[in-house]
Design a protein around this motif. Structure first.
Motif, PDB file in Angstrom:
ATOM      1  N   CYS A  95       0.859  -1.185   0.000  1.00 27.22           N
ATOM      2  CA  CYS A  95       0.000   0.000   0.000  1.00 27.22           C
ATOM      3  C   CYS A  95       0.893   1.232   0.000  1.00 27.22           C
ATOM      4  O   CYS A  95       1.689   1.435   0.914  1.00 27.22           O
ATOM      5  CB  CYS A  95      -0.935   0.018   1.213  1.00 27.22           C
ATOM      6  N   CYS A  98      -0.346   3.753   3.311  1.00 26.69           N
ATOM      7  CA  CYS A  98       0.045   3.462   4.705  1.00 26.69           C
ATOM      8  C   CYS A  98       1.288   2.590   4.784  1.00 26.69           C
ATOM      9  O   CYS A  98       1.758   2.289   5.877  1.00 26.69           O
ATOM     10  CB  CYS A  98      -1.109   2.813   5.455  1.00 26.69           C
ATOM     11  N   LYS A 100       1.745  -0.483   4.271  1.00 25.16           N
ATOM     12  CA  LYS A 100       1.625  -1.873   4.729  1.00 25.16           C
ATOM     13  C   LYS A 100       1.987  -2.819   3.600  1.00 25.16           C
ATOM     14  O   LYS A 100       1.806  -2.501   2.421  1.00 25.16           O
ATOM     15  CB  LYS A 100       0.216  -2.107   5.306  1.00 25.16           C
ATOM     16  N   CYS A 135      -4.644   0.077  -0.172  1.00 25.98           N
ATOM     17  CA  CYS A 135      -5.351  -0.992   0.538  1.00 25.98           C
ATOM     18  C   CYS A 135      -6.801  -0.585   0.824  1.00 25.98           C
ATOM     19  O   CYS A 135      -7.139   0.600   0.784  1.00 25.98           O
ATOM     20  CB  CYS A 135      -4.615  -1.341   1.835  1.00 25.98           C
ATOM     21  N   CYS A 138      -7.255   2.233   3.459  1.00 30.48           N
ATOM     22  CA  CYS A 138      -6.869   3.570   2.971  1.00 30.48           C
ATOM     23  C   CYS A 138      -7.876   4.097   1.936  1.00 30.48           C
ATOM     24  O   CYS A 138      -8.112   5.295   1.870  1.00 30.48           O
ATOM     25  CB  CYS A 138      -5.467   3.542   2.393  1.00 30.48           C
TER      26      CYS A 138
HETATM   27 ZN    ZN Z   1      -3.046   1.402   3.274  1.00 33.97          ZN
END
Ligand code: ZN
Ligand code: MN
Length: 142
Positions: A95, A98, A100, A135, A138
């Motif tokens: 992502c 963020c 991740k 993601c 988000c």
């Molecule tokens: Zn994210």
């Protein structure tokens, strides 16, 4: 035997020093599914061992990497991230909002590799396959 016990045994066999900090770093590397960076591991270690230096974390990761027991994901604009649970090539889903990183379960990668070998005659030793995107969490927060 789980990854943690396996790695502790390997370090002992190779006569590497086993310290409580080192064990804690191994624990995070082998249990975390979040692909932590060295900084993220350092932040977690500091909570338990306030006097640990960043160099200790960095050197332990380097040692595990030397043994081929951690997969390093390099990024030019972000910190490198580590997967100590799956130290072999596998695709990642990243992502960009963020940061991740997930391990998607894909059946198609083996097929893709076979196709590449057939097409080019290469002997493929490893690969790097990253998918970048946003993601679901988000997407909701946009
Ligand atoms: Zn994210
Ligand atoms: Mn992974």
């Amino acid at each position: 035997m789980d990854r943690y016990d396996y790695l502790v045994n390997r370090l002992k066999e190779l006569n590497h020093r086993i310290t409580p900090q080192r064990l804690a770093i191994l624990k995070i590397l082998t249990s975390s599914d979040s692909h932590p960076s060295a900084e993220m591991i350092y932040d977690q270690i500091k909570a338990e061992f306030p006097f640990t230096s960043f160099a200790t974390v960095y050197k332990t990761i380097a040692l595990i990497k030397e043994l081929g027991e951690v997969l390093e994901l390099e990024f030019s604009n972000d910190s490198n991230r580590y997967d100590g649970r799956r130290p072999y090539s596998h695709p990642h889903l990243i992502c960009t909002s963020c940061k991740k990183i997930l391990d998607p379960d894909l059946d198609s990668v083996n097929h893709l590799q076979k196709e590449i070998v057939k097409e080019t005659g290469f002997t493929v030793t490893n690969h790097r396959l990253d998918f970048f995107g946003i993601c679901p969490e988000c997407q909701k927060n946009r």
